[in-house]
Design a protein around this motif. Structure first.
Motif, PDB file in Angstrom:
ATOM      1  N   HIS A  31     -91.430  27.202 -22.260  1.00  0.00           N
ATOM      2  CA  HIS A  31     -92.359  26.268 -21.634  1.00  0.00           C
ATOM      3  C   HIS A  31     -93.598  26.996 -21.120  1.00  0.00           C
ATOM      4  N   LEU A  32     -94.690  26.255 -21.030  1.00  0.00           N
ATOM      5  CA  LEU A  32     -95.951  26.848 -20.604  1.00  0.00           C
ATOM      6  C   LEU A  32     -95.818  27.472 -19.220  1.00  0.00           C
ATOM      7  N   GLY A  33     -96.411  28.637 -19.055  1.00  0.00           N
ATOM      8  CA  GLY A  33     -96.367  29.324 -17.786  1.00  0.00           C
ATOM      9  C   GLY A  33     -97.766  29.537 -17.230  1.00  0.00           C
ATOM     10  N   VAL A  34     -97.828  30.146 -16.091  1.00  0.00           N
ATOM     11  CA  VAL A  34     -99.100  30.498 -15.447  1.00  0.00           C
ATOM     12  C   VAL A  34     -99.184  32.018 -15.412  1.00  0.00           C
ATOM     13  N   ASP A  36    -102.318  17.741 -25.405  1.00  0.00           N
ATOM     14  CA  ASP A  36    -101.348  18.682 -24.835  1.00  0.00           C
ATOM     15  C   ASP A  36    -100.943  18.204 -23.449  1.00  0.00           C
ATOM     16  N   PHE A  37     -99.872  17.419 -23.399  1.00  0.00           N
ATOM     17  CA  PHE A  37     -99.418  16.849 -22.132  1.00  0.00           C
ATOM     18  C   PHE A  37     -98.852  17.933 -21.215  1.00  0.00           C
ATOM     19  N   GLY A  38     -98.142  18.907 -21.797  1.00  0.00           N
ATOM     20  CA  GLY A  38     -97.553  19.961 -20.977  1.00  0.00           C
ATOM     21  C   GLY A  38     -98.588  20.740 -20.187  1.00  0.00           C
ATOM     22  N   ALA A  39     -99.708  21.047 -20.831  1.00  0.00           N
ATOM     23  CA  ALA A  39    -100.768  21.787 -20.140  1.00  0.00           C
ATOM     24  C   ALA A  39    -101.363  20.961 -19.009  1.00  0.00           C
ATOM     25  N   LEU A  84     -94.541  17.769  -7.194  1.00  0.00           N
ATOM     26  CA  LEU A  84     -93.541  18.614  -6.541  1.00  0.00           C
ATOM     27  C   LEU A  84     -93.056  19.682  -7.505  1.00  0.00           C
ATOM     28  N   ASP A  85     -92.963  19.306  -8.761  1.00  0.00           N
ATOM     29  CA  ASP A  85     -92.459  20.203  -9.796  1.00  0.00           C
ATOM     30  C   ASP A  85     -92.893  19.631 -11.134  1.00  0.00           C
ATOM     31  N   GLY A  86     -92.891  20.447 -12.168  1.00  0.00           N
ATOM     32  CA  GLY A  86     -93.234  19.907 -13.470  1.00  0.00           C
ATOM     33  C   GLY A  86     -93.585  20.979 -14.475  1.00  0.00           C
ATOM     34  N   GLY A  87     -93.514  20.612 -15.743  1.00  0.00           N
ATOM     35  CA  GLY A  87     -93.837  21.528 -16.831  1.00  0.00           C
ATOM     36  C   GLY A  87     -93.544  20.872 -18.166  1.00  0.00           C
ATOM     37  N   GLY A  88     -93.661  21.671 -19.221  1.00  0.00           N
ATOM     38  CA  GLY A  88     -93.383  21.139 -20.545  1.00  0.00           C
ATOM     39  C   GLY A  88     -94.150  21.876 -21.610  1.00  0.00           C
ATOM     40  N   HIS A  89     -94.261  21.239 -22.773  1.00  0.00           N
ATOM     41  CA  HIS A  89     -95.070  21.784 -23.856  1.00  0.00           C
ATOM     42  C   HIS A  89     -95.960  20.669 -24.386  1.00  0.00           C
ATOM     43  N   ALA A  90     -96.620  20.905 -25.509  1.00  0.00           N
ATOM     44  CA  ALA A  90     -97.671  19.981 -25.959  1.00  0.00           C
ATOM     45  C   ALA A  90     -97.191  18.545 -26.112  1.00  0.00           C
ATOM     46  N   GLN A 135    -104.674   8.551 -12.254  1.00  0.00           N
ATOM     47  CA  GLN A 135    -106.126   8.690 -12.337  1.00  0.00           C
ATOM     48  C   GLN A 135    -106.509  10.085 -12.830  1.00  0.00           C
ATOM     49  N   PHE A 136    -105.803  11.106 -12.376  1.00  0.00           N
ATOM     50  CA  PHE A 136    -106.045  12.496 -12.782  1.00  0.00           C
ATOM     51  C   PHE A 136    -105.869  12.641 -14.292  1.00  0.00           C
ATOM     52  N   PHE A 137    -104.761  12.116 -14.819  1.00  0.00           N
ATOM     53  CA  PHE A 137    -104.501  12.207 -16.254  1.00  0.00           C
ATOM     54  C   PHE A 137    -105.547  11.424 -17.053  1.00  0.00           C
TER      55      PHE A 137
END
Length: 641
Positions: free
Chosen positions: A171-174, A411-414, A426-432, A449-451
């Motif tokens: 999964h995508l990281g920082v 890319d929803f995960g990003a 609170l938490d979250g992640g994923g891939h494209a 609204q952000f999305f």
């Protein structure tokens, strides 16, 4: 010719000279050569594309950052007889990753435990309490699979308690890494490893390859048999397909070889699942994603979270029989729950309840009554229905848990990661293509609204395009079992290597009927009309089409015009007999009326309920996708327009 569903279909462009060269050099048919050319397969790639080989595609696993560090630590742990636990996600990728590592360690004489968190009580990924309990119960080393990259607090707590952690994830990281001995993840921001599209099972396989290599070099196998790691590829294939990874490059080799292993039925758990599903034909990627995968997932969704990992790693036939039977029951229950949640979500969205609608660039569906275990499947269904990225959120008290599915190009995960860094989650992640998050209920409108602000423009650009492509136009006389066998050389099909779409020219409907438990599919037979009469027949099916404009053509006994069908071809096996079947995606018919009015018929009511609609009213997205202005795909109304 115009499309019933309003698309502008054109044949996909390809280099005809390149196709001719492929045909001549590799002695392939014109159709197959054209398809390879349209996929932009170079001459150097043709052989490995048609017959993918692991030895050609497999990279050096030590090219992954932290791989050497992780392998050295695991070998030291084995030598010190430390207790090892695999901490995995509850989905198919997590289950296959955990089972793969357990099987590998068992082959080299090391027993490891598996821990899968409860979806409802614990949620996704490592949590502090579970890790501390593992340490208390004697675990020295935890290897997380398909999770852990952004589990900063739980892994920090584990380190303070003296628990060693190795993270294997995709999964995508920082930029920041969690507190761990090693983090093996091709999708870390500073990772240079080129194979970014691996699922966790694929990364876990590379981890096993790396450990095995070092053990071999150390003389570990001088007195024992070295395990055949290729036998684990059925699990890698299952995880890859079910996590919707691109079936190109290394993944294509993993899945192609994994299907060969699956065919050998060596894994007792997979054998049991196939038998319970009455899978008596050669397995392909469809069976992985739609027959086997849902059964593995059923335990994590609405039953016991560890059922999947257990049945895939067990050698105990009685345990396998018991879990297999329970998974069958859970899968049937999952289907019922899913259908109910989907129906409620569609009604809520089309009524604009909770302030969210189907016209939003990013669709949010929320409720306090939905089972968390099925919201991912429902998100996928809604994404297919409305062609928008979707987040389905199950609310509980002051919080919500969401599963998300995206469309190609978004890319929803990003974006979930961006929302997390912005303090909305609170938490979250994923891939494209998929992800998830947890959120305070009060912040859901701000997140929506952000999305929409960040993704809306690009989504509108993608979804506004009504252009679609098919690969090749065929006459019915060209369609036979031999053609399908040749097309099978292009498998495995999936993301990045989609099943070819064909235009089947000038066929006439012979009959059509509603089929399926809910009577929502349409089964048809078509024939070709020639100067000498009708010639040949083909079976066809239009899935989930009973309440779409397709039904107005297919279920009207008076409609006898020649049609062009758009769809894919497959082999339908029944009672040992193989027949070619077309899966209809769209229909092209001639325009014969200038500006008629139409009767819209509810096929579920046996054509007794008619709604008269004028073309200019059929605007905007809807459940029935009535976005086909100007086509004569419906019965003309008796009254004048």
């Amino acid at each position: 010719m115009h499309s019933v569903l309003g698309f502008n279909w054109q044949q996909k462009n390809f280099d005809e000279r390149h196709a001719t060269t492929i045909c001549q050099r590799f002695q392939l048919s014109e159709i197959l050569s054209n398809l390879l050319a349209s996929r932009e397969i170079s001459l150097d790639e043709v052989e490995n594309f048609l017959q993918p080989k692991i030895k050609i595609s497999l990279p050096d696993p030590f090219e992954l950052s932290d791989m050497g560090k992780a392998v050295s630590h695991v070998i030291a742990a084995i030598q010190a007889r430390k207790k090892i636990t695999i901490f995995a996600d509850y989905d198919v990728d997590g289950a296959t990753s955990a089972a793969l590592l357990k099987r590998f360690f068992r082959e080299i004489g090391i027993e490891v435990n598996i821990y899968i968190p409860d979806r409802i009580l614990e949620g996704y990924g490592p949590n502090s309490q579970a890790l501390l309990n593992l340490k208390k119960n004697g675990t020295d080393l935890v290897i997380t699979v398909d999770c852990g990259t952004v589990a900063f607090k739980p892994l920090e707590d584990a380190k303070l308690a003296g628990l060693e952690i190795i993270v294997i994830d995709h999964h995508l990281g920082v930029l920041e890494k969690p507190e761990a001995i090693a983090v093996i993840n091709p999708n870390l921001l500073n990772e240079t490893f080129p194979h970014k599209n691996l699922c966790a099972a694929g990364v876990s396989f590379l981890f096993a390859v790396a450990i095995n290599k070092k053990l071999r070099e150390s003389g570990f196998y001088s007195q024992k048999k070295e395990p055949n790691l290729l036998d684990l590829l059925d699990l890698v294939a299952l995880g890859t397909v079910c996590d919707v990874m691109s079936l190109t490059g290394l993944n294509r080799a993993f899945v192609a070889q994994g299907l060969k292993v699956l065919k050998q039925r060596k894994n007792l758990g997979l054998r049991k699942i196939c038998d319970l599903a009455s899978l008596d034909e050669e397995p392909n990627s469809y069976h992985l994603g739609f027959i086997i995968g849902p059964r593995i997932n059923a335990g994590g969704r609405i039953g016991k979270s560890d059922f999947g990992a257990k049945i895939l790693s067990s050698e105990d036939e009685s345990e396998i029989d018991e879990i297999g039977a329970q998974l069958e029951i859970l899968n049937r229950q999952r289907k019922d729950i899913e259908a109910q949640v989907l129906e409620e979500a569609v009604k809520s969205l089309e009524a604009g309840i909770n302030g969210f609608a189907i016209s939003d660039p990013v669709i949010f569906a929320t409720s306090k009554n939905w089972h968390q275990g099925v919201i991912g499947i429902v998100a996928s269904r809604l994404k297919d229905l409305y062609n928008r990225p979707v987040a389905v959120i199950a609310l509980d008290e002051e919080k919500g848990k969401a599963s998300c599915r995206s469309i190609a190009g978004i890319d929803f995960g990003a974006e979930i990661l961006n929302a997390r860094l912005s303090g909305l989650l609170l938490d979250g992640g994923g891939h494209a293509m998929a992800g998830g998050f947890s959120i305070l209920t009060e912040k859901i409108p701000a997140l929506h609204q952000f999305f929409c602000e960040n993704l809306g423009k690009k989504i509108i650009e993608i979804t506004a395009k009504k252009n679609s492509e098919f690969d090749i136009a065929l006459d019915l006389v060209q369609v036979n079992i031999d053609l399908l066998k040749e097309l099978s050389k292009l498998e495995p099909f999936g993301v990045g290597n989609v099943r070819p779409k064909f235009l089947l020219r000038d066929v006439v409907k012979v009959n059509a009927r509603l089929v399926g438990q809910s009577q929502d599919h349409i089964s048809c037979v078509f024939s070709a009309r020639t100067a000498l009469g009708f010639n040949g027949q083909i079976q066809a099916i239009a899935f989930r089409s009973a309440n779409t404009p397709l039904a107005q053509i297919l279920l009207d006994p008076k409609f006898t015009k020649p049609l062009n069908l758009i769809g894919s071809l497959n082999v339908n096996s029944w009672m040992g007999v193989e027949r070619v079947q077309m899966v209809i995606e769209d229909i092209l018919i001639p325009i014969t009326f200038k500006k008629p009015r139409f009767k819209f018929t509810d096929s579920k009511l046996n054509h007794k309920s008619h709604h008269t609609v004028t073309p200019h009213l059929l605007r905007g997205p809807s459940r029935q996708r009535l976005d086909f202005i100007g086509c004569d795909q419906m019965d003309p109304a008796t009254s004048a327009g």
